[in-house]
Design an enzyme around this catalytic site. Structure first.
Site, PDB file in Angstrom:
ATOM      1  N   CYS A  57       5.157  -5.379  -2.764  1.00 21.08           N
ATOM      2  CA  CYS A  57       4.787  -4.925  -1.425  1.00 21.08           C
ATOM      3  C   CYS A  57       3.265  -4.851  -1.294  1.00 21.08           C
ATOM      4  O   CYS A  57       2.553  -5.760  -1.717  1.00 21.08           O
ATOM      5  CB  CYS A  57       5.485  -3.594  -1.139  1.00 21.08           C
ATOM      6  SG  CYS A  57       5.529  -3.115   0.608  1.00 21.08           S
ATOM      7  N   THR A  58       2.747  -3.762  -0.723  1.00 16.90           N
ATOM      8  CA  THR A  58       1.303  -3.656  -0.515  1.00 16.90           C
ATOM      9  C   THR A  58       0.543  -3.331  -1.800  1.00 16.90           C
ATOM     10  O   THR A  58      -0.671  -3.128  -1.762  1.00 16.90           O
ATOM     11  CB  THR A  58       0.981  -2.595   0.556  1.00 16.90           C
ATOM     12  OG1 THR A  58       1.608  -1.360   0.211  1.00 16.90           O
ATOM     13  CG2 THR A  58       1.480  -3.050   1.914  1.00 16.90           C
TER      14      THR A  58
END
Length: 233
Positions: free
Chosen positions: A106-107
């Protein structure tokens, strides 16, 4: 007689306040099924970390870890603060400098970018924040899992499970990955095709984007600030 035991394969997952727990608990579950493998979850000072209403405690002190085979950085709303935390980023750089594989979910890739580890590299990220990777000289990739040399990055949240199987296959072979997949009965069959903006109904995409607007603005500011610091370093 040499009685020295071989060192276990070490995977370090650094977490921080505001991390999304599935970003790391998904991969952690899969990695933990590997033989002769030690999965370490660490935080700054070993402090407990709150994540989406759950508290993770008895963590390793990130500052006490100097090497690993795989570095796996998860994402979450707290990544905006993590990108600006120079002490945290320095620990990421130290571990990355000796890791065989540098990875994220993800981030978490934005954190790798802020640490200066993704210049010229293809990287995946959550769809809502993916384009921010370009600020760090990375090449945004919309794949579920992106591989570029020894850098392996997963897309948003649940992509961490697919990501973990790719990492296991890369290191231990396809059969090992398939055995873990079967043991955990990972056979996804979602009831809706709404997991990506290109397949979700337009009304759903609009509603989710509207809900994300506030956090998107704050994260954009953090990315700009982190990128400026990186360029000035």
């Amino acid at each position: 007689m040499n009685t020295t035991q071989p060192r276990p394969f070490v995977i370090v997952i650094p977490i921080y306040p505001g991390v999304t727990h599935l970003d790391f608990t998904g991969p952690h579950q899969f990695f933990s099924r590997l033989p002769d493998t030690r999965v370490i979850v660490a935080s700054m000072d070993g402090a407990p970390v709150e994540a989406d209403g759950l508290v993770f405690a008895q963590l390793q002190d990130l500052a006490q870890l100097s090497e690993c085979d795989v570095l796996c950085v998860p994402g979450g709303a707290g990544c905006a603060s993590a990108m600006l935390d120079q002490a945290f980023l320095e620990r990421i750089r130290v571990l990355a400098s000796r890791a065989r594989y540098i990875t994220s979910v993800c981030t978490g890739s934005l954190i790798l970018g802020a640490a200066g580890l993704l210049k010229g590299k293809r990287a995946a990220c959550h769809w809502a924040w993916r384009d921010f990777l370009a600020e760090f000289g990375a090449l945004p990739d919309d794949s579920r899992v992106a591989k570029d040399g020894n850098i392996i990055t997963g897309g948003g949240v649940t992509a961490g499970i697919d990501f973990s199987l790719v990492v296991i296959s890369e290191i231990f072979g396809e059969q090992a990955a398939q055995m873990v997949q079967l043991g955990l009965e990972y056979a996804p069959a979602p009831p809706f095709s709404a997991g990506r903006p290109d397949t979700a109904p337009a009304v759903v995409v609009s509603a989710v984007k509207a809900r994300m607007d506030e956090s998107l603005s704050g994260r954009r500011d953090a990315v700009h600030a982190a990128a400026q610091r990186l360029r000035a370093a």
